[in-house]
Design a protein around this motif. Structure first.
Motif, PDB file in Angstrom:
ATOM      1  N   CYS A 122       0.838  -1.398   0.140  1.00  0.00           N
ATOM      2  CA  CYS A 122       0.062   0.000  -0.082  1.00  0.00           C
ATOM      3  C   CYS A 122       0.745   1.017   0.102  1.00  0.00           C
ATOM      4  O   CYS A 122       0.299   2.182  -0.320  1.00  0.00           O
ATOM      5  N   PHE A 123       2.046   1.228   0.680  1.00  0.00           N
ATOM      6  CA  PHE A 123       3.018   2.326   0.776  1.00  0.00           C
ATOM      7  C   PHE A 123       3.182   3.101  -0.593  1.00  0.00           C
ATOM      8  O   PHE A 123       3.220   4.367  -0.661  1.00  0.00           O
ATOM      9  N   ALA A 124       3.500   2.336  -1.584  1.00  0.00           N
ATOM     10  CA  ALA A 124       3.899   2.871  -2.811  1.00  0.00           C
ATOM     11  C   ALA A 124       2.908   4.017  -3.250  1.00  0.00           C
ATOM     12  O   ALA A 124       3.287   5.230  -3.852  1.00  0.00           O
ATOM     13  N   CYS A 125       1.623   3.944  -3.034  1.00  0.00           N
ATOM     14  CA  CYS A 125       0.588   4.950  -3.229  1.00  0.00           C
ATOM     15  C   CYS A 125       0.106   5.627  -1.986  1.00  0.00           C
ATOM     16  O   CYS A 125       0.078   6.963  -1.981  1.00  0.00           O
ATOM     17  N   HIS A 126      -0.064   5.051  -1.132  1.00  0.00           N
ATOM     18  CA  HIS A 126      -0.708   5.805   0.160  1.00  0.00           C
ATOM     19  C   HIS A 126       0.377   6.494   0.969  1.00  0.00           C
ATOM     20  O   HIS A 126       0.145   7.318   1.713  1.00  0.00           O
ATOM     21  N   GLY A 127       1.676   6.181   0.687  1.00  0.00           N
ATOM     22  CA  GLY A 127       2.746   6.730   1.404  1.00  0.00           C
ATOM     23  C   GLY A 127       3.218   7.992   0.471  1.00  0.00           C
ATOM     24  O   GLY A 127       3.573   8.902   1.099  1.00  0.00           O
TER      25      GLY A 127
ATOM     26  N   ALA B  54      -4.098   8.439  -4.269  1.00  0.00           N
ATOM     27  CA  ALA B  54      -4.259   7.815  -3.101  1.00  0.00           C
ATOM     28  C   ALA B  54      -4.225   8.647  -1.870  1.00  0.00           C
ATOM     29  O   ALA B  54      -3.267   9.657  -1.923  1.00  0.00           O
ATOM     30  N   PRO B  55      -5.148   8.759  -1.005  1.00  0.00           N
ATOM     31  CA  PRO B  55      -4.835   9.468   0.267  1.00  0.00           C
ATOM     32  C   PRO B  55      -3.770   9.089   0.961  1.00  0.00           C
ATOM     33  O   PRO B  55      -3.505   8.010   1.498  1.00  0.00           O
ATOM     34  N   LYS B  56      -2.739   9.987   1.530  1.00  0.00           N
ATOM     35  CA  LYS B  56      -1.635   9.661   2.302  1.00  0.00           C
ATOM     36  C   LYS B  56      -2.224   9.478   3.706  1.00  0.00           C
ATOM     37  O   LYS B  56      -3.413   9.782   3.887  1.00  0.00           O
ATOM     38  N   LEU B  57      -1.328   8.645   4.307  1.00  0.00           N
ATOM     39  CA  LEU B  57      -1.815   8.441   5.846  1.00  0.00           C
ATOM     40  C   LEU B  57      -1.807   9.874   6.722  1.00  0.00           C
ATOM     41  O   LEU B  57      -0.766  10.107   7.460  1.00  0.00           O
ATOM     42  N   GLU B  58      -2.564  10.533   6.496  1.00  0.00           N
ATOM     43  CA  GLU B  58      -2.545  12.002   7.179  1.00  0.00           C
ATOM     44  C   GLU B  58      -4.060  12.123   7.703  1.00  0.00           C
ATOM     45  O   GLU B  58      -4.929  11.962   6.726  1.00  0.00           O
ATOM     46  N   LYS B  59      -4.429  12.520   8.807  1.00  0.00           N
ATOM     47  CA  LYS B  59      -5.760  12.719   9.332  1.00  0.00           C
ATOM     48  C   LYS B  59      -6.523  13.345   8.547  1.00  0.00           C
ATOM     49  O   LYS B  59      -7.767  13.040   7.953  1.00  0.00           O
TER      50      LYS B  59
ATOM     51  N   ALA C  93      -6.508  13.929   5.345  1.00  0.00           N
ATOM     52  CA  ALA C  93      -7.009  13.087   4.292  1.00  0.00           C
ATOM     53  C   ALA C  93      -8.020  11.971   4.374  1.00  0.00           C
ATOM     54  O   ALA C  93      -8.611  11.543   3.295  1.00  0.00           O
ATOM     55  N   TRP C  94      -8.406  11.635   5.587  1.00  0.00           N
ATOM     56  CA  TRP C  94      -8.821  10.506   5.741  1.00  0.00           C
ATOM     57  C   TRP C  94     -10.460  10.888   6.484  1.00  0.00           C
ATOM     58  O   TRP C  94     -11.388   9.916   6.976  1.00  0.00           O
ATOM     59  N   ALA C  95     -10.575  11.828   7.031  1.00  0.00           N
ATOM     60  CA  ALA C  95     -11.778  12.433   7.785  1.00  0.00           C
ATOM     61  C   ALA C  95     -12.959  12.029   7.137  1.00  0.00           C
ATOM     62  O   ALA C  95     -13.906  11.362   7.832  1.00  0.00           O
ATOM     63  N   ASP C  96     -13.194  12.255   5.823  1.00  0.00           N
ATOM     64  CA  ASP C  96     -14.328  12.097   5.269  1.00  0.00           C
ATOM     65  C   ASP C  96     -14.651  10.696   5.067  1.00  0.00           C
ATOM     66  O   ASP C  96     -15.695  10.052   4.979  1.00  0.00           O
ATOM     67  N   ARG C  97     -13.290   9.940   4.702  1.00  0.00           N
ATOM     68  CA  ARG C  97     -13.373   8.467   4.496  1.00  0.00           C
ATOM     69  C   ARG C  97     -13.830   7.765   5.691  1.00  0.00           C
ATOM     70  O   ARG C  97     -14.155   6.653   5.578  1.00  0.00           O
ATOM     71  N   LEU C  98     -13.429   8.306   6.870  1.00  0.00           N
ATOM     72  CA  LEU C  98     -13.764   7.579   8.050  1.00  0.00           C
ATOM     73  C   LEU C  98     -15.108   7.613   8.477  1.00  0.00           C
ATOM     74  O   LEU C  98     -15.673   6.629   8.879  1.00  0.00           O
ATOM     75  N   SER C  99     -15.937   8.691   7.835  1.00  0.00           N
ATOM     76  CA  SER C  99     -17.338   8.747   8.273  1.00  0.00           C
ATOM     77  C   SER C  99     -17.997   7.689   7.406  1.00  0.00           C
ATOM     78  O   SER C  99     -19.062   7.590   7.924  1.00  0.00           O
ATOM     79  N   LYS C 100     -17.495   7.189   6.421  1.00  0.00           N
ATOM     80  CA  LYS C 100     -18.060   6.131   5.721  1.00  0.00           C
ATOM     81  C   LYS C 100     -18.223   4.679   6.267  1.00  0.00           C
ATOM     82  O   LYS C 100     -18.798   3.912   6.020  1.00  0.00           O
ATOM     83  N   GLY C 101     -17.242   4.624   7.231  1.00  0.00           N
ATOM     84  CA  GLY C 101     -17.371   3.315   8.034  1.00  0.00           C
ATOM     85  C   GLY C 101     -16.458   2.342   7.341  1.00  0.00           C
ATOM     86  O   GLY C 101     -16.051   2.239   6.291  1.00  0.00           O
ATOM     87  N   LYS C 102     -15.978   1.463   8.337  1.00  0.00           N
ATOM     88  CA  LYS C 102     -14.972   0.535   8.131  1.00  0.00           C
ATOM     89  C   LYS C 102     -15.239  -0.315   7.143  1.00  0.00           C
ATOM     90  O   LYS C 102     -14.546  -0.844   6.124  1.00  0.00           O
ATOM     91  N   GLU C 103     -16.651  -0.968   7.154  1.00  0.00           N
ATOM     92  CA  GLU C 103     -16.827  -1.909   6.148  1.00  0.00           C
ATOM     93  C   GLU C 103     -16.983  -1.188   4.550  1.00  0.00           C
ATOM     94  O   GLU C 103     -16.442  -1.928   3.730  1.00  0.00           O
ATOM     95  N   THR C 104     -17.037   0.063   4.591  1.00  0.00           N
ATOM     96  CA  THR C 104     -16.981   0.683   3.177  1.00  0.00           C
ATOM     97  C   THR C 104     -15.354   0.591   2.827  1.00  0.00           C
ATOM     98  O   THR C 104     -15.307   0.218   1.751  1.00  0.00           O
TER      99      THR C 104
ATOM    100  N   LEU D 261      -5.983   2.911   9.366  1.00  0.00           N
ATOM    101  CA  LEU D 261      -6.941   3.401  10.249  1.00  0.00           C
ATOM    102  C   LEU D 261      -6.595   3.894  11.487  1.00  0.00           C
ATOM    103  O   LEU D 261      -6.723   4.938  11.957  1.00  0.00           O
ATOM    104  N   SER D 262      -5.689   3.022  12.227  1.00  0.00           N
ATOM    105  CA  SER D 262      -4.861   3.173  13.568  1.00  0.00           C
ATOM    106  C   SER D 262      -4.074   4.351  13.409  1.00  0.00           C
ATOM    107  O   SER D 262      -3.816   5.121  14.505  1.00  0.00           O
ATOM    108  N   GLU D 263      -3.558   4.693  12.009  1.00  0.00           N
ATOM    109  CA  GLU D 263      -2.508   5.525  11.921  1.00  0.00           C
ATOM    110  C   GLU D 263      -3.216   7.047  11.764  1.00  0.00           C
ATOM    111  O   GLU D 263      -2.645   8.190  12.157  1.00  0.00           O
ATOM    112  N   VAL D 264      -4.612   6.825  11.412  1.00  0.00           N
ATOM    113  CA  VAL D 264      -4.913   8.413  11.036  1.00  0.00           C
ATOM    114  C   VAL D 264      -6.341   8.693  11.985  1.00  0.00           C
ATOM    115  O   VAL D 264      -6.943   9.720  11.971  1.00  0.00           O
ATOM    116  N   GLN D 265      -6.533   7.873  13.050  1.00  0.00           N
ATOM    117  CA  GLN D 265      -7.694   8.374  14.000  1.00  0.00           C
ATOM    118  C   GLN D 265      -7.081   9.085  14.873  1.00  0.00           C
ATOM    119  O   GLN D 265      -5.910   8.827  15.447  1.00  0.00           O
TER     120      GLN D 265
END
Length: 101
Positions: A34-39, A45-50, A52-63, A97-101
Motif C-alpha cells: 500500500c505504501f507505494a501509493c498511500h505513502g 491515493a490519500p496519504k496517511l494523514e488525518k 486526508a481521511w476525515a471524510d473516508r472515516l465517516s463512511k465506516g470501516k466496512e466501506t 485507520l489506526s494511524e489516522v484516527q
C-alpha cells in the motif's frame, strides 16, 4: 473452577497476541503493498494523514474494506496484489485507520 479461570485467562491472552500479530501483519502488508501509493499520494491515493481521511472515516470501516478488497476509483482491487488474502487486506486497512484516527 480454577481450571475454567485459567482457561479463560489463556484464551484472553491468545486473543491479545492475535491482535498484536494482526497489527504487525497489517503494517507489513501496508509497507509491501500500500505504501507505494498511500505513502506518496500517487494516483490521488490519500496519504496517511488525518486530514486526508476525515471524510473516508465517516463512511465506516466496512466501506473502506470493500474499497480495498474490490477497488475504488484508480485503486485496483487489493491494491493490485491479487495474492493477498482478504484478511491481509483488512489488516492493512486496520493498520492505516489506526494511524489516522
Amino acid at each position: 473452577m480454577k481450571k475454567a479461570i485459567t482457561g479463560t485467562v489463556v484464551s484472553l491472552a491468545m486473543l491479545g497476541l492475535a491482535s498484536v500479530a494482526s497489527a504487525a501483519e497489517g503494517q507489513q502488508t501496508y509497507q509491501q503493498a500500500c505504501f507505494a501509493c498511500h505513502g506518496t499520494g500517487a494516483a490521488g491515493a490519500p496519504k496517511l494523514e488525518k486530514s486526508a481521511w476525515a471524510d473516508r472515516l465517516s463512511k465506516g470501516k466496512e466501506t473502506l474494506y470493500n474499497h480495498a478488497l474490490n477497488g475504488f476509483n484508480a485503486m485496483p482491487a487489493k491494491g493490485g496484489r491479487a495474492d493477498l488474502s482478504d484478511a491481509d487486506v483488512k489488516a492493512a486497512v486496520d493498520y492505516m485507520l489506526s494511524e489516522v484516527q
